[in-house]
Design a protein around this motif. Structure first.
Motif, PDB file in Angstrom:
ATOM      1  N   GLY A   5       0.838  -1.205   0.000  1.00  0.00           N
ATOM      2  CA  GLY A   5       0.000   0.000   0.000  1.00  0.00           C
ATOM      3  C   GLY A   5       0.868   1.249   0.000  1.00  0.00           C
ATOM      4  N   VAL A   6       0.612   2.141  -0.947  1.00  0.00           N
ATOM      5  CA  VAL A   6       1.380   3.393  -1.004  1.00  0.00           C
ATOM      6  C   VAL A   6       0.416   4.583  -1.108  1.00  0.00           C
ATOM      7  CG1 VAL A   6       3.413   2.328  -2.077  1.00  0.00           C
ATOM      8  CG2 VAL A   6       1.634   3.323  -3.533  1.00  0.00           C
ATOM      9  N   PRO A   7       0.851   5.762  -0.643  1.00  0.00           N
ATOM     10  CA  PRO A   7      -0.015   6.946  -0.744  1.00  0.00           C
ATOM     11  C   PRO A   7      -0.352   7.248  -2.202  1.00  0.00           C
ATOM     12  CG  PRO A   7       1.848   7.369   0.708  1.00  0.00           C
ATOM     13  CD  PRO A   7       2.120   6.062   0.032  1.00  0.00           C
ATOM     14  N   SER A   8      -1.599   7.551  -2.444  1.00  0.00           N
ATOM     15  CA  SER A   8      -2.095   7.638  -3.815  1.00  0.00           C
ATOM     16  C   SER A   8      -1.910   9.007  -4.439  1.00  0.00           C
ATOM     17  CB  SER A   8      -3.576   7.285  -3.816  1.00  0.00           C
ATOM     18  OG  SER A   8      -4.244   8.113  -2.881  1.00  0.00           O
ATOM     19  N   LYS A   9      -1.490   9.991  -3.626  1.00  0.00           N
ATOM     20  CA  LYS A   9      -1.312  11.327  -4.216  1.00  0.00           C
ATOM     21  C   LYS A   9      -0.462  12.184  -3.290  1.00  0.00           C
ATOM     22  CE  LYS A   9      -5.843  12.803  -2.430  1.00  0.00           C
ATOM     23  NZ  LYS A   9      -5.588  13.689  -1.315  1.00  0.00           N
ATOM     24  N   GLY A  10      -0.207  13.377  -3.798  1.00  0.00           N
ATOM     25  CA  GLY A  10       0.401  14.398  -2.944  1.00  0.00           C
ATOM     26  C   GLY A  10       1.857  14.172  -2.622  1.00  0.00           C
ATOM     27  N   ARG A  11       2.259  14.857  -1.534  1.00  0.00           N
ATOM     28  CA  ARG A  11       3.684  14.946  -1.201  1.00  0.00           C
ATOM     29  C   ARG A  11       4.307  13.581  -0.921  1.00  0.00           C
ATOM     30  NH1 ARG A  11       1.216  18.848   3.030  1.00  0.00           N
ATOM     31  NH2 ARG A  11      -0.394  17.428   3.712  1.00  0.00           N
ATOM     32  N   LEU A  12       3.534  12.673  -0.333  1.00  0.00           N
ATOM     33  CA  LEU A  12       4.148  11.400   0.026  1.00  0.00           C
ATOM     34  C   LEU A  12       4.296  10.448  -1.173  1.00  0.00           C
ATOM     35  CD1 LEU A  12       2.554  10.514   3.500  1.00  0.00           C
ATOM     36  CD2 LEU A  12       4.705  11.667   3.018  1.00  0.00           C
ATOM     37  N   MET A  13       3.407  10.570  -2.145  1.00  0.00           N
ATOM     38  CA  MET A  13       3.417   9.599  -3.246  1.00  0.00           C
ATOM     39  C   MET A  13       4.700   9.669  -4.077  1.00  0.00           C
ATOM     40  SD  MET A  13       0.878   8.998  -6.458  1.00  0.00           S
ATOM     41  CE  MET A  13       1.768  10.052  -7.589  1.00  0.00           C
ATOM     42  N   ASP A  14       5.046  10.847  -4.556  1.00  0.00           N
ATOM     43  CA  ASP A  14       6.212  10.969  -5.447  1.00  0.00           C
ATOM     44  C   ASP A  14       7.478  10.497  -4.753  1.00  0.00           C
ATOM     45  OD1 ASP A  14       4.517  12.027  -7.276  1.00  0.00           O
ATOM     46  OD2 ASP A  14       4.986  14.123  -6.797  1.00  0.00           O
TER      47      ASP A  14
END
Ligand SMILES: Nc1ncnc2c1ncn2[C@@H]1O[C@H](COP(=O)(O)OP(=O)(O)OP(=O)(O)O)[C@@H](O)[C@H]1O
Ligand SMILES: O=P(O)(O)OC[C@H]1O[C@H](OP(=O)(O)OP(=O)(O)O)[C@H](O)[C@@H]1O
Length: 227
Positions: A5-14
């Motif tokens: 599971g990974v963050p789907s958007k924003g600062r954490l995703m990239d």
């Protein structure tokens, strides 16, 4: 198949994508920017794109084997978090401090002991408990209990928390800060001993997920890449 599971958007995703890329695993989003689907090249891993705030729950339920989210969110959202997930690696980004802050004009209040005294005085003067606005209820309660501050009430604030003091809906706040700009702009100061948790993005392993042979083998490969 191992589910990550990974963050789907924003600062954490990239930054999550970059972090895995540097370790030889290419995470890519499939389809358009707005489609929450993706895949992993270089390992037998299913990519699950989720809101950072939901990843703790999915880990605890065992619906994902591994998950990337802020260490603050795991501690806040899971009871006895350390019995349900294990931190595999701090990732070195997404740094944010959960802190306790009071109005800058409270010149006599710089520490938790001062806050405790201010709480007693506030109640005597106003007839109700001093209000602390936050969305981190569990972490703030535990921290204040451990530090002997009891005479307060929490007010739920899901955003723009620093504004609650100016808006007279709270006297103090507990929220995350990174540059400190929002605190300063809202005339707040952090208590000297008011650091509740220093958070960063962390790779967690779910203790109760279905760790079959294939999933374990992928985890071992990942551990080698991390080492
Ligand atoms: N300046 C910052 N502001 C807010 N969160 C930050 C900041 N820096 C790092 N973080 C971390 O990012 C995580 C929250 O990320 P994000 O806001 O994307 O999650 P979310 O609550 O799921 O968002 P949303 O509800 O918008 O989907 C937390 O772990 C938090 O500590
Ligand atoms: O120390 P700073 O660099 O000023 O950053 C801190 C701010 O960033 C976050 O807000 P966010 O933009 O996530 O919105 P929120 O109010 O919905 O939490 C956090 O809640 C603070 O308000």
């Amino acid at each position: 198949m191992l589910r990550l599971g990974v963050p789907s958007k924003g600062r954490l995703m990239d930054k999550t994508f970059d972090w895995f890329g540097k370790r030889g695993l290419t995470l890519t989003r499939s389809g358009s920017d707005r489609e929450y689907a993706g895949h992993v090249e270089g390992a037998d891993i299913a990519l699950v794109m989720l809101s950072a705030g939901e990843i703790p729950r999915e880990l605890a339920a065992g619906r994902i084997h591994l998950g990337v989210t802020g260490s603050d969110l795991v501690r806040e959202r899971l009871t006895r978090w350390d019995t349900r997930v294990k931190a595999l690696a701090p990732m070195g980004f997404g740094h944010a401090d959960l802190i306790l802050a009071v109005p800058k004009v409270w010149i006599d209040v710089d520490t938790l002991d001062d806050l405790d005294a201010a709480c007693a005085q506030f109640r005597a003067t106003h007839g109700h408990r001093l209000r602390i606005a936050t969305k981190y209820h569990r972490l703030v309660r535990d921290f204040l209990r451990q530090n002997g501050v009891a005479d307060y009430q929490l007010v739920d604030s899901q955003g723009a928390t620093e504004g609650t003091v100016l808006n007279h809906t709270a006297e103090a706040i507990a929220d995350i800060t990174s540059t400190g700009e929002t605190m300063r702009a809202n005339h707040l100061k952090v208590l000297d001993d008011g650091l509740i948790h220093a958070s960063q993005a962390t790779l967690f392993r779910a203790l109760d997920a279905p760790w079959d042979k294939a999933a374990k083998a992928v985890l071992e490969d990942l551990r080698e890449r991390l080492a």
